[in-house]
Design a protein around this motif. Structure first.
Motif, PDB file in Angstrom:
ATOM      1  N   TYR A   1     -12.668  -9.035   5.563  1.00  0.00           N
ATOM      2  CA  TYR A   1     -12.550  -9.917   4.394  1.00  0.00           C
ATOM      3  C   TYR A   1     -11.109 -10.132   3.957  1.00  0.00           C
ATOM      4  N   GLY A   2     -10.138  -9.882   4.800  1.00  0.00           N
ATOM      5  CA  GLY A   2      -8.739 -10.166   4.486  1.00  0.00           C
ATOM      6  C   GLY A   2      -8.142  -9.255   3.437  1.00  0.00           C
ATOM      7  N   GLN A   3      -8.671  -8.046   3.281  1.00  0.00           N
ATOM      8  CA  GLN A   3      -8.126  -7.127   2.289  1.00  0.00           C
ATOM      9  C   GLN A   3      -6.810  -6.551   2.785  1.00  0.00           C
ATOM     10  N   GLN A   4      -5.937  -6.226   1.831  1.00  0.00           N
ATOM     11  CA  GLN A   4      -4.660  -5.637   2.199  1.00  0.00           C
ATOM     12  C   GLN A   4      -4.829  -4.142   2.394  1.00  0.00           C
ATOM     13  N   SER A   5      -4.119  -3.607   3.361  1.00  0.00           N
ATOM     14  CA  SER A   5      -4.114  -2.160   3.542  1.00  0.00           C
ATOM     15  C   SER A   5      -3.027  -1.584   2.638  1.00  0.00           C
ATOM     16  N   PRO A   6      -3.070  -0.280   2.348  1.00  0.00           N
ATOM     17  CA  PRO A   6      -2.051   0.310   1.474  1.00  0.00           C
ATOM     18  C   PRO A   6      -0.638   0.128   2.011  1.00  0.00           C
ATOM     19  N   GLN A   7      -0.463  -0.020   3.324  1.00  0.00           N
ATOM     20  CA  GLN A   7       0.871  -0.183   3.880  1.00  0.00           C
ATOM     21  C   GLN A   7       1.402  -1.598   3.660  1.00  0.00           C
ATOM     22  N   ASP A   8       0.551  -2.551   3.301  1.00  0.00           N
ATOM     23  CA  ASP A   8       0.978  -3.935   3.144  1.00  0.00           C
ATOM     24  C   ASP A   8       1.484  -4.257   1.747  1.00  0.00           C
ATOM     25  N   LYS A   9       1.288  -3.382   0.775  1.00  0.00           N
ATOM     26  CA  LYS A   9       1.726  -3.708  -0.577  1.00  0.00           C
ATOM     27  C   LYS A   9       2.970  -2.905  -0.953  1.00  0.00           C
ATOM     28  N   TYR A  10       3.755  -3.491  -1.828  1.00  0.00           N
ATOM     29  CA  TYR A  10       4.993  -2.864  -2.283  1.00  0.00           C
ATOM     30  C   TYR A  10       4.711  -1.924  -3.442  1.00  0.00           C
ATOM     31  N   ASN A  11       5.451  -0.861  -3.509  1.00  0.00           N
ATOM     32  CA  ASN A  11       5.355   0.066  -4.626  1.00  0.00           C
ATOM     33  C   ASN A  11       5.957  -0.611  -5.852  1.00  0.00           C
ATOM     34  N   VAL A  12       5.221  -0.613  -6.941  1.00  0.00           N
ATOM     35  CA  VAL A  12       5.643  -1.320  -8.154  1.00  0.00           C
ATOM     36  C   VAL A  12       6.881  -0.665  -8.756  1.00  0.00           C
ATOM     37  N   LEU A  13       6.938   0.667  -8.718  1.00  0.00           N
ATOM     38  CA  LEU A  13       8.095   1.342  -9.306  1.00  0.00           C
ATOM     39  C   LEU A  13       9.387   1.044  -8.551  1.00  0.00           C
ATOM     40  N   SER A  14       9.289   0.766  -7.249  1.00  0.00           N
ATOM     41  CA  SER A  14      10.510   0.416  -6.520  1.00  0.00           C
ATOM     42  C   SER A  14      11.050  -0.929  -6.985  1.00  0.00           C
TER      43      SER A  14
ATOM     44  N   ALA B   1       9.578   6.382  -7.308  1.00  0.00           N
ATOM     45  CA  ALA B   1       9.077   5.463  -6.274  1.00  0.00           C
ATOM     46  C   ALA B   1       9.292   6.036  -4.880  1.00  0.00           C
ATOM     47  N   LEU B   2      10.439   6.635  -4.630  1.00  0.00           N
ATOM     48  CA  LEU B   2      10.690   7.236  -3.313  1.00  0.00           C
ATOM     49  C   LEU B   2       9.689   8.352  -3.021  1.00  0.00           C
ATOM     50  N   SER B   3       9.358   9.132  -4.034  1.00  0.00           N
ATOM     51  CA  SER B   3       8.375  10.196  -3.856  1.00  0.00           C
ATOM     52  C   SER B   3       6.991   9.631  -3.553  1.00  0.00           C
ATOM     53  N   GLN B   4       6.598   8.589  -4.296  1.00  0.00           N
ATOM     54  CA  GLN B   4       5.286   7.974  -4.073  1.00  0.00           C
ATOM     55  C   GLN B   4       5.209   7.299  -2.706  1.00  0.00           C
ATOM     56  N   ILE B   5       6.275   6.653  -2.295  1.00  0.00           N
ATOM     57  CA  ILE B   5       6.287   5.963  -1.002  1.00  0.00           C
ATOM     58  C   ILE B   5       6.155   6.964   0.135  1.00  0.00           C
ATOM     59  N   LYS B   6       6.770   8.120  -0.023  1.00  0.00           N
ATOM     60  CA  LYS B   6       6.665   9.153   1.009  1.00  0.00           C
ATOM     61  C   LYS B   6       5.219   9.635   1.143  1.00  0.00           C
ATOM     62  N   LYS B   7       4.493   9.714   0.014  1.00  0.00           N
ATOM     63  CA  LYS B   7       3.113  10.202   0.042  1.00  0.00           C
ATOM     64  C   LYS B   7       2.124   9.135   0.500  1.00  0.00           C
ATOM     65  N   THR B   8       2.281   7.898   0.027  1.00  0.00           N
ATOM     66  CA  THR B   8       1.272   6.859   0.265  1.00  0.00           C
ATOM     67  C   THR B   8       1.589   5.956   1.446  1.00  0.00           C
ATOM     68  N   GLY B   9       2.849   5.869   1.859  1.00  0.00           N
ATOM     69  CA  GLY B   9       3.209   4.995   2.970  1.00  0.00           C
ATOM     70  C   GLY B   9       3.316   3.532   2.585  1.00  0.00           C
ATOM     71  N   GLU B  10       3.483   3.230   1.310  1.00  0.00           N
ATOM     72  CA  GLU B  10       3.629   1.845   0.872  1.00  0.00           C
ATOM     73  C   GLU B  10       4.994   1.309   1.280  1.00  0.00           C
ATOM     74  N   LYS B  11       5.144   0.000   1.143  1.00  0.00           N
ATOM     75  CA  LYS B  11       6.436  -0.636   1.384  1.00  0.00           C
ATOM     76  C   LYS B  11       7.294  -0.497   0.128  1.00  0.00           C
ATOM     77  N   GLY B  12       8.600  -0.745   0.282  1.00  0.00           N
ATOM     78  CA  GLY B  12       9.493  -0.762  -0.866  1.00  0.00           C
ATOM     79  C   GLY B  12      10.502   0.357  -0.888  1.00  0.00           C
ATOM     80  N   ARG B  13      10.654   1.072   0.230  1.00  0.00           N
ATOM     81  CA  ARG B  13      11.622   2.166   0.257  1.00  0.00           C
ATOM     82  C   ARG B  13      13.042   1.640   0.066  1.00  0.00           C
ATOM     83  N   GLY B  14      13.357   0.518   0.690  1.00  0.00           N
ATOM     84  CA  GLY B  14      14.692  -0.069   0.539  1.00  0.00           C
ATOM     85  C   GLY B  14      14.958  -0.520  -0.884  1.00  0.00           C
ATOM     86  N   LEU B  15      13.929  -1.097  -1.532  1.00  0.00           N
ATOM     87  CA  LEU B  15      14.092  -1.512  -2.931  1.00  0.00           C
ATOM     88  C   LEU B  15      14.347  -0.304  -3.825  1.00  0.00           C
TER      89      LEU B  15
END
Length: 145
Positions: free
Chosen positions: A58-71, A93-107
């Motif tokens: 159904y075209g849902q986004q995976s957790p890796q496809d969305k950006y971390n809001v705090l970043s 945000a860096l801590s959350q990205i390490k745990k969840t694998g979301e995008k936004g590490r550079g931000l």
């Protein structure tokens, strides 16, 4: 209470208090497919197949496809010269990205770096301003003589 030495009582099938259970019969007709044959529901067979591995139905986004809001918040607040908020949200945000694998590490990294640069620049600005005020105050009294 029943006597454990007595055999269990089976109600008579002709007793109206205990009607006979209906017997099971397999459905017969065009709606019952043969064994091993896929049922037809009016859709092409391609819709009945599960999605390929790694794809979301159904075209849902995976957790890796969305950006971390705090970043994003970290970068925006650092650009707007609210450096302390940018530093704090960047580290979270860096801590959350390490745990969840979301995008936004550079931000988050840029938000944290710009936050530290903003704190450094504002500290230097405050020190220079205080030094100029002290220098002006000490020489300003002799200016009016």
């Amino acid at each position: 209470m029943s006597d454990p030495t007595q055999p269990p009582v089976n109600p008579a099938s002709n007793d109206p208090a205990y009607p006979a259970a209906p017997s099971y019969q397999a459905p017969v007709g065009p709606e019952a497919p043969e064994y091993g044959q896929a049922p037809v529901y009016g859709q092409p067979a391609a819709y009945d197949q599960p999605p390929a591995y790694g794809q979301n139905p159904y075209g849902q986004q995976s957790p890796q496809d969305k950006y971390n809001v705090l970043s994003i918040i970290s970068l925006v607040t650092s650009i707007l010269l609210i450096s302390v908020v940018g530093i704090i949200t960047g580290h979270i945000a860096l801590s959350q990205i390490k745990k969840t694998g979301e995008k936004g590490r550079g931000l988050a990294l840029w938000g944290t770096i710009l936050g530290y640069v903003g704190v450094l620049v504002s500290t230097i600005f405050v020190i220079i301003t205080i030094a100029l005020v002290i220098a002006a105050a000490s020489t300003g009294a002799g200016y009016y003589r």
